[in-house]
Design a protein around this motif. Structure first.
Motif, PDB file in Angstrom:
ATOM      1  N   ILE A 129       0.839  -1.204   0.000  1.00  0.00           N
ATOM      2  CA  ILE A 129       0.000   0.000   0.000  1.00  0.00           C
ATOM      3  C   ILE A 129       0.875   1.256   0.000  1.00  0.00           C
ATOM      4  N   GLU A 130       1.972   1.253   0.750  1.00  0.00           N
ATOM      5  CA  GLU A 130       2.881   2.403   0.720  1.00  0.00           C
ATOM      6  C   GLU A 130       3.469   2.594  -0.679  1.00  0.00           C
ATOM      7  N   LYS A 131       3.814   1.489  -1.330  1.00  0.00           N
ATOM      8  CA  LYS A 131       4.334   1.581  -2.699  1.00  0.00           C
ATOM      9  C   LYS A 131       3.229   2.073  -3.637  1.00  0.00           C
ATOM     10  N   ALA A 132       2.006   1.602  -3.435  1.00  0.00           N
ATOM     11  CA  ALA A 132       0.877   2.058  -4.252  1.00  0.00           C
ATOM     12  C   ALA A 132       0.679   3.558  -4.082  1.00  0.00           C
ATOM     13  N   LYS A 133       0.779   4.048  -2.846  1.00  0.00           N
ATOM     14  CA  LYS A 133       0.651   5.493  -2.598  1.00  0.00           C
ATOM     15  C   LYS A 133       1.697   6.261  -3.407  1.00  0.00           C
ATOM     16  N   GLU A 134       2.911   5.763  -3.375  1.00  0.00           N
ATOM     17  CA  GLU A 134       3.996   6.415  -4.118  1.00  0.00           C
ATOM     18  C   GLU A 134       3.672   6.450  -5.615  1.00  0.00           C
ATOM     19  N   LEU A 135       3.264   5.312  -6.143  1.00  0.00           N
ATOM     20  CA  LEU A 135       2.974   5.232  -7.577  1.00  0.00           C
ATOM     21  C   LEU A 135       1.767   6.084  -7.961  1.00  0.00           C
ATOM     22  N   SER A 144      -4.507   0.027 -13.031  1.00  0.00           N
ATOM     23  CA  SER A 144      -4.348  -1.349 -13.504  1.00  0.00           C
ATOM     24  C   SER A 144      -2.863  -1.734 -13.539  1.00  0.00           C
ATOM     25  N   GLU A 145      -2.022  -0.840 -14.021  1.00  0.00           N
ATOM     26  CA  GLU A 145      -0.582  -1.110 -14.076  1.00  0.00           C
ATOM     27  C   GLU A 145      -0.001  -1.196 -12.664  1.00  0.00           C
ATOM     28  N   ILE A 146      -0.479  -0.352 -11.775  1.00  0.00           N
ATOM     29  CA  ILE A 146      -0.019  -0.381 -10.381  1.00  0.00           C
ATOM     30  C   ILE A 146      -0.408  -1.710  -9.732  1.00  0.00           C
ATOM     31  N   ALA A 147      -1.646  -2.124  -9.948  1.00  0.00           N
ATOM     32  CA  ALA A 147      -2.108  -3.401  -9.386  1.00  0.00           C
ATOM     33  C   ALA A 147      -1.226  -4.547  -9.860  1.00  0.00           C
ATOM     34  N   GLN A 149       1.890  -4.389 -11.077  1.00  0.00           N
ATOM     35  CA  GLN A 149       3.255  -4.222 -10.589  1.00  0.00           C
ATOM     36  C   GLN A 149       3.385  -4.653  -9.129  1.00  0.00           C
ATOM     37  N   LEU A 150       2.321  -4.487  -8.357  1.00  0.00           N
ATOM     38  CA  LEU A 150       2.372  -4.834  -6.937  1.00  0.00           C
ATOM     39  C   LEU A 150       1.841  -6.233  -6.630  1.00  0.00           C
ATOM     40  N   GLY A 151       1.575  -7.005  -7.674  1.00  0.00           N
ATOM     41  CA  GLY A 151       1.196  -8.397  -7.475  1.00  0.00           C
ATOM     42  C   GLY A 151      -0.253  -8.636  -7.113  1.00  0.00           C
ATOM     43  N   TYR A 152      -1.115  -7.669  -7.380  1.00  0.00           N
ATOM     44  CA  TYR A 152      -2.539  -7.847  -7.104  1.00  0.00           C
ATOM     45  C   TYR A 152      -3.206  -8.540  -8.287  1.00  0.00           C
ATOM     46  N   SER A 153      -4.207  -9.351  -7.996  1.00  0.00           N
ATOM     47  CA  SER A 153      -4.915 -10.084  -9.043  1.00  0.00           C
ATOM     48  C   SER A 153      -5.808  -9.172  -9.868  1.00  0.00           C
ATOM     49  N   SER A 154      -6.193  -8.025  -9.284  1.00  0.00           N
ATOM     50  CA  SER A 154      -7.076  -7.105 -10.007  1.00  0.00           C
ATOM     51  C   SER A 154      -7.017  -5.722  -9.361  1.00  0.00           C
ATOM     52  N   VAL A 155      -7.542  -4.734 -10.079  1.00  0.00           N
ATOM     53  CA  VAL A 155      -7.659  -3.389  -9.537  1.00  0.00           C
ATOM     54  C   VAL A 155      -8.596  -3.400  -8.338  1.00  0.00           C
ATOM     55  N   ALA A 156      -9.645  -4.213  -8.421  1.00  0.00           N
ATOM     56  CA  ALA A 156     -10.611  -4.294  -7.315  1.00  0.00           C
ATOM     57  C   ALA A 156      -9.930  -4.785  -6.034  1.00  0.00           C
ATOM     58  N   HIS A 157      -9.044  -5.771  -6.171  1.00  0.00           N
ATOM     59  CA  HIS A 157      -8.332  -6.302  -5.009  1.00  0.00           C
ATOM     60  C   HIS A 157      -7.430  -5.218  -4.408  1.00  0.00           C
ATOM     61  N   LEU A 158      -6.670  -4.515  -5.256  1.00  0.00           N
ATOM     62  CA  LEU A 158      -5.833  -3.417  -4.783  1.00  0.00           C
ATOM     63  C   LEU A 158      -6.694  -2.350  -4.105  1.00  0.00           C
ATOM     64  N   SER A 159      -7.774  -1.948  -4.757  1.00  0.00           N
ATOM     65  CA  SER A 159      -8.644  -0.894  -4.217  1.00  0.00           C
ATOM     66  C   SER A 159      -9.218  -1.286  -2.866  1.00  0.00           C
ATOM     67  N   SER A 160      -9.621  -2.533  -2.746  1.00  0.00           N
ATOM     68  CA  SER A 160     -10.183  -3.026  -1.488  1.00  0.00           C
ATOM     69  C   SER A 160      -9.157  -2.951  -0.358  1.00  0.00           C
ATOM     70  N   GLN A 161      -7.938  -3.438  -0.604  1.00  0.00           N
ATOM     71  CA  GLN A 161      -6.900  -3.387   0.429  1.00  0.00           C
ATOM     72  C   GLN A 161      -6.469  -1.945   0.702  1.00  0.00           C
ATOM     73  N   PHE A 162      -6.438  -1.130  -0.326  1.00  0.00           N
ATOM     74  CA  PHE A 162      -6.060   0.275  -0.162  1.00  0.00           C
ATOM     75  C   PHE A 162      -7.053   0.978   0.754  1.00  0.00           C
ATOM     76  N   LYS A 163      -8.340   0.771   0.484  1.00  0.00           N
ATOM     77  CA  LYS A 163      -9.398   1.418   1.285  1.00  0.00           C
ATOM     78  C   LYS A 163      -9.363   0.897   2.728  1.00  0.00           C
ATOM     79  N   LYS A 164      -9.184  -0.411   2.867  1.00  0.00           N
ATOM     80  CA  LYS A 164      -9.149  -1.019   4.202  1.00  0.00           C
ATOM     81  C   LYS A 164      -7.967  -0.482   5.024  1.00  0.00           C
TER      82      LYS A 164
END
Length: 191
Positions: A129-135, A144-147, A149-164
């Protein structure tokens, strides 16, 4: 002599440690996140001087095996998250850590949780999440590219963890252009 160093988590840290050790007359044979190899062995006086220089710069010499193992684990996770090769984050973390550190993952997981107050998996998420913030902050990649690059299966998965983790969606964070990012050594459990 190989030394393990706590809080040495970025390239600037490596430069500071190398420069400071050389200022006190130590020859650095090699250096990487969390580790420095000095030429020869150190007398007790030299070791105390090294400890003092490290502490003056916000680092700590790790002397017990468990602390070294925790710091190595953290550094491996940081290296994975900040790797230029996104494939590295699509690996099985427990297998990678066990193989690299040559320890049973359940032992490592319990040790990490008891020392850090969070699980290895949560530490990985916080680092991602810290790396996602930077990107997101630098606005050079799509979500989508950030997801990916950070090993997430989807943008939704990244967004969910980011929000949490942050309380904001990636889009809300982007609108804020907030610099609420943390230093890598401040991400995680007990600091």
């Amino acid at each position: 002599m190989l030394l393990q160093i706590k809080n040495m988590v970025c390239n600037r840290c490596i430069k500071v440690v190398k420069d400071e050790l050389e200022k006190i007359g130590q020859t650095v044979n090699s250096i990487k996140l969390g580790e420095v190899e000095l030429e020869g062995t150190l007398s007790n006086h030299q070791l105390e001087r090294v400890k003092s220089v490290l502490e003056d710069n916000g680092f700590e010499l790790l002397e017990d095996k468990q602390s070294k193992l925790i710091e190595l684990t953290k550094n491996l996770i940081i290296e994975l998250v900040h790797s230029k090769d996104p494939i590295k984050l699509h690996i099985n973390l427990s297998d990678h850590l066990s193989a690299f550190l040559n320890v049973d993952y359940s032992y490592l997981s319990n040790l990490f949780s008891s020392f850090e107050g969070i699980t290895i998996e949560k530490y990985l998420i916080l680092q991602r999440i810290e790396k996602a913030k930077e990107l997101i902050f630098y606005d050079e990649l799509t979500l989508s590219e950030i997801a990916y690059q950070l090993g997430y299966s989807s943008v939704a998965h990244l967004s969910s963890q980011f929000k949490k983790t942050t309380g904001l969606t990636p889009s809300e964070f982007k609108k804020l252009r907030d610099s609420s990012r943390k230093a890598l050594d401040k991400v995680g459990g007990q600091q």
